[in-house]
Every structure is written in C-alpha cells, then in structure tokens.
Write an enzyme that holds these catalytic residues in place. Structure first.
Site, PDB file in Angstrom:
ATOM      1  CG  ASN A 126      44.229   6.511  -4.997  1.00 21.72           C
ATOM      2  OD1 ASN A 126      43.226   6.357  -5.695  1.00 21.72           O
ATOM      3  ND2 ASN A 126      45.342   7.014  -5.481  1.00 21.72           N
ATOM      4  CG  HIS A 175      41.390   1.918  -9.222  1.00 23.72           C
ATOM      5  ND1 HIS A 175      41.590   2.264 -10.546  1.00 23.72           N
ATOM      6  CD2 HIS A 175      42.617   1.786  -8.679  1.00 23.72           C
ATOM      7  CE1 HIS A 175      42.887   2.318 -10.788  1.00 23.72           C
ATOM      8  NE2 HIS A 175      43.539   2.036  -9.669  1.00 23.72           N
ATOM      9  CG  HIS A 224      46.734  10.500 -10.260  1.00 21.72           C
ATOM     10  ND1 HIS A 224      47.687   9.552 -10.565  1.00 21.72           N
ATOM     11  CD2 HIS A 224      47.080  11.610 -10.964  1.00 21.72           C
ATOM     12  CE1 HIS A 224      48.561  10.064 -11.413  1.00 21.72           C
ATOM     13  NE2 HIS A 224      48.210  11.306 -11.690  1.00 21.72           N
ATOM     14  NE  ARG A 279      46.894   8.468 -15.265  1.00 26.41           N
ATOM     15  CZ  ARG A 279      48.012   7.835 -14.868  1.00 26.41           C
ATOM     16  NH1 ARG A 279      48.074   7.281 -13.678  1.00 26.41           N
ATOM     17  NH2 ARG A 279      49.035   7.747 -15.675  1.00 26.41           N
ATOM     18  NE  ARG A 329      44.821   6.347 -17.302  1.00 31.25           N
ATOM     19  CZ  ARG A 329      45.994   5.725 -17.338  1.00 31.25           C
ATOM     20  NH1 ARG A 329      46.192   4.663 -16.579  1.00 31.25           N
ATOM     21  NH2 ARG A 329      46.953   6.149 -18.127  1.00 31.25           N
ATOM     22  CD  GLU A 360      48.278   9.686  -6.040  1.00 31.92           C
ATOM     23  OE1 GLU A 360      48.183   9.279  -7.215  1.00 31.92           O
ATOM     24  OE2 GLU A 360      48.243   8.944  -5.065  1.00 31.92           O
ATOM     25  CB  THR A 410      52.245   6.349 -10.447  1.00 33.61           C
ATOM     26  OG1 THR A 410      50.995   7.028 -10.430  1.00 33.61           O
ATOM     27  CG2 THR A 410      53.376   7.343 -10.424  1.00 33.61           C
ATOM     28  CD  GLU A 452      52.464   8.656  -1.525  1.00 35.70           C
ATOM     29  OE1 GLU A 452      51.785   9.687  -1.315  1.00 35.70           O
ATOM     30  OE2 GLU A 452      52.025   7.659  -2.119  1.00 35.70           O
ATOM     31  CG  HIS A 500      52.382   2.632  -6.428  1.00 32.82           C
ATOM     32  ND1 HIS A 500      52.335   1.469  -7.139  1.00 32.82           N
ATOM     33  CD2 HIS A 500      51.817   3.578  -7.201  1.00 32.82           C
ATOM     34  CE1 HIS A 500      51.765   1.713  -8.302  1.00 32.82           C
ATOM     35  NE2 HIS A 500      51.439   2.982  -8.374  1.00 32.82           N
TER      36      HIS A 500
HETATM   37  N1  PXP Z   1      50.620   6.960  -3.954  1.00 35.75           N
HETATM   38  C1  PXP Z   1      50.834   7.411  -5.210  1.00 35.75           C
HETATM   39  C2  PXP Z   1      51.759   8.552  -5.391  1.00 35.75           C
HETATM   40  C3  PXP Z   1      50.175   6.829  -6.312  1.00 35.75           C
HETATM   41  O1  PXP Z   1      50.404   7.300  -7.558  1.00 35.75           O
HETATM   42  C4  PXP Z   1      49.245   5.793  -6.073  1.00 35.75           C
HETATM   43  C5  PXP Z   1      48.463   5.216  -7.221  1.00 35.75           C
HETATM   44  O2  PXP Z   1      47.592   6.191  -7.719  1.00 35.75           O
HETATM   45  C6  PXP Z   1      49.058   5.361  -4.754  1.00 35.75           C
HETATM   46  C7  PXP Z   1      49.769   5.943  -3.716  1.00 35.75           C
HETATM   47  C8  PXP Z   1      48.103   4.251  -4.417  1.00 35.75           C
HETATM   48  O3  PXP Z   1      48.610   3.067  -4.974  1.00 35.75           O
HETATM   49  P1  PXP Z   1      47.726   1.758  -4.986  1.00 35.75           P
HETATM   50  O4  PXP Z   1      46.491   2.037  -5.774  1.00 35.75           O
HETATM   51  O5  PXP Z   1      48.619   0.733  -5.625  1.00 35.75           O
HETATM   52  O6  PXP Z   1      47.408   1.428  -3.544  1.00 35.75           O
END
Ligand code: PXP
Length: 249
Positions: free
Chosen positions: A12, A15, A48, A50, A54, A75, A106, A156, A195
C-alpha cells in the site's frame, strides 16, 4: 518441516502520496514508488482513494492503472462517486472498506451483515465489470457469512487489533484471526489480511492459514525512510560538494 506456501505481498503506497501532499510538490511520485516495489518483488500495489483525497489523487489512480505491470488493488468506500470512478478506471481488484472523514486510518471492518443489500448491488456491478472484489472485515462469523452471501470472491481480514495488542490479548486476537481464516476458507472465500502489519507482528500473522495476500503499507513506507535516508543525505552532500564559493564572493 512443513512445506513452504507462497503468500503474496501487496504494498500500500498511500503514504508516499501523503508525503507529496504535505508539501504540494510533484514528488515523491506514487508510480515511481510502485515501480520500486515491483522490482523488489511485490505482487500487487494497493491504493486507497479516499473521499477527502488526503493522499492518493484521481490522477494517481489513472497513472498507476495505465503504467503498472502487476495488479492494482483499489481500496474504497461504497460511495456512489467513488464506485463510478472505479468502474471507469477498472483496477484489477477492489477492496471495499468503511470510511470515516475524521479517522486517521481505516478503523475497523465493514459491517457487511448490516448493509447486505447495499453492498450486494455494488459488488455485482464491480464483478460484472470483471473486477475481483474483496470486503475488509473483522474475523467474526456474522461478517464472514454475510460476505459469502454478498457473493465476493475475497475477504481481507482486519489484522489491526491483533497488531496493536500485547500479551494475552494478542494471543486471543491471533486465535480469532486463525479461526476467521478457517471459517472464510470453508465458506469458499479467499483470504487476504491487512492493517498494522510490521516486521514485529508478521510472524504472528503468518500463523493464519489459507493466506493469499498480505496488504502492508505504513510500516514499509516508514522503514523505507530509515533504509533510504543515508543515501538521500549522501546525494545531497555530493551535490553540495560542487560549491566553489558562489557568485560575487
Ligand atoms: N488493508 C486495508 C483494507 C487498509 O485500509 C489498509 C490501510 O489503508 C491496509 C490494508 C494497510 O494498512 P497499513 O498501512 O497499516 O499497513
């Protein structure tokens, strides 16, 4: 020793976009980050989009979809505007997540059981478009049975509570994830997880059976800062080493 099984890593890169948006610059560019992830062996890229935009922007989604050579997992909230964007952009995968404006990230799984009809029509539209759909859910029977009824191929499982827990609570949460994965598999669902996973929690997460993909973001981007900072400083000092006194000195 037990046979090894392959678990795919989806990175992901939200960031990376967070850093860019903090300054309104054109860098760091999510596509460039995604290419590095692919070079390093990632088998999926997750973003994601959003509703408040952001971090990831619509242009990132379109650019990644156009340029990436591995599956793009989007996402998103089950919100009409975003669903239309997804249908047009056509990522290989969509993971539906709950979304609250004020949350930092999330916060929990989707209440699938509480909004089955609403989800069913979105899931069907995405499936009809050939997109593999996943629901981000807590590892509990009610939500997993509802997910199977809604007709998604994937869930997931939300690993955030386990990753934040310590001691007996962590053991209890891990047991819940293991049981959730077994139940999801028995319902015919493929099992992803994500997550809060980092290098400290990943060995526990790998106790979960039937894992297809782990989606990991924040800890990888955070670690990338630490493993990349030395080189970034060296590059800057190298650039400064060309100093000859400046103009008019
Ligand atoms: N899976 C989902 C559904 C999420 O919403 C997120 C955060 O955007 C992640 C995985 C990745 O989580 P993390 O950034 O904490 O590794």
């Amino acid at each position: 020793m037990a046979d090894k099984k392959h678990v795919r890593l989806g990175v992901n890169i939200d960031h990376v976009a967070t850093l860019r948006q903090a300054r309104g610059t054109t860098y760091p560019r999510p596509l460039e980050a995604a290419r590095l992830c692919v070079e390093a062996g990632a088998e999926g890229i997750t973003i994601h989009l959003r509703e408040d935009r952001r971090h990831i922007q619509d242009a990132d989604l379109h650019e990644l979809k156009r340029e990436l050579t591995i599956p793009l997992n989007l996402e998103m909230a089950n919100a009409p505007e975003i669903v239309e964007i997804a249908l047009k952009a056509h990522p290989e995968e969509v993971c539906l997540v709950p979304e609250k404006r004020m949350e930092v990230t999330t916060e929990g799984g989707l209440d699938v059981a509480g909004q089955k009809e609403n989800l069913r029509s979105t899931v069907q539209r995405l499936k009809d478009a050939g997109i593999a759909v996943s629901l981000f859910v807590e590892a509990n029977r009610r939500q997993l049975e509802a997910s199977a009824e809604v007709g998604v191929p994937y869930v997931e499982l939300h690993t955030g509570t386990y990753c934040d827990a310590r001691g007996a609570k962590a053991e209890q949460e891990l047991e819940r994830l293991v049981e959730g994965a077994i139940l999801a598999h028995s319902l015919g669902l493929k099992v992803n997880a994500g997550h809060g996973i980092n290098l400290d929690t990943i060995s526990g997460i790998l106790q979960m059976p039937h894992l297809d993909t782990l989606n990991i973001g924040h800890s990888i981007v955070a670690r990338a800062v630490m493993v990349g900072l030395r080189e970034a400083v060296r590059e800057t000092i190298e650039a400064m080493s060309h100093y000859t006194g400046g103009r008019g000195g």
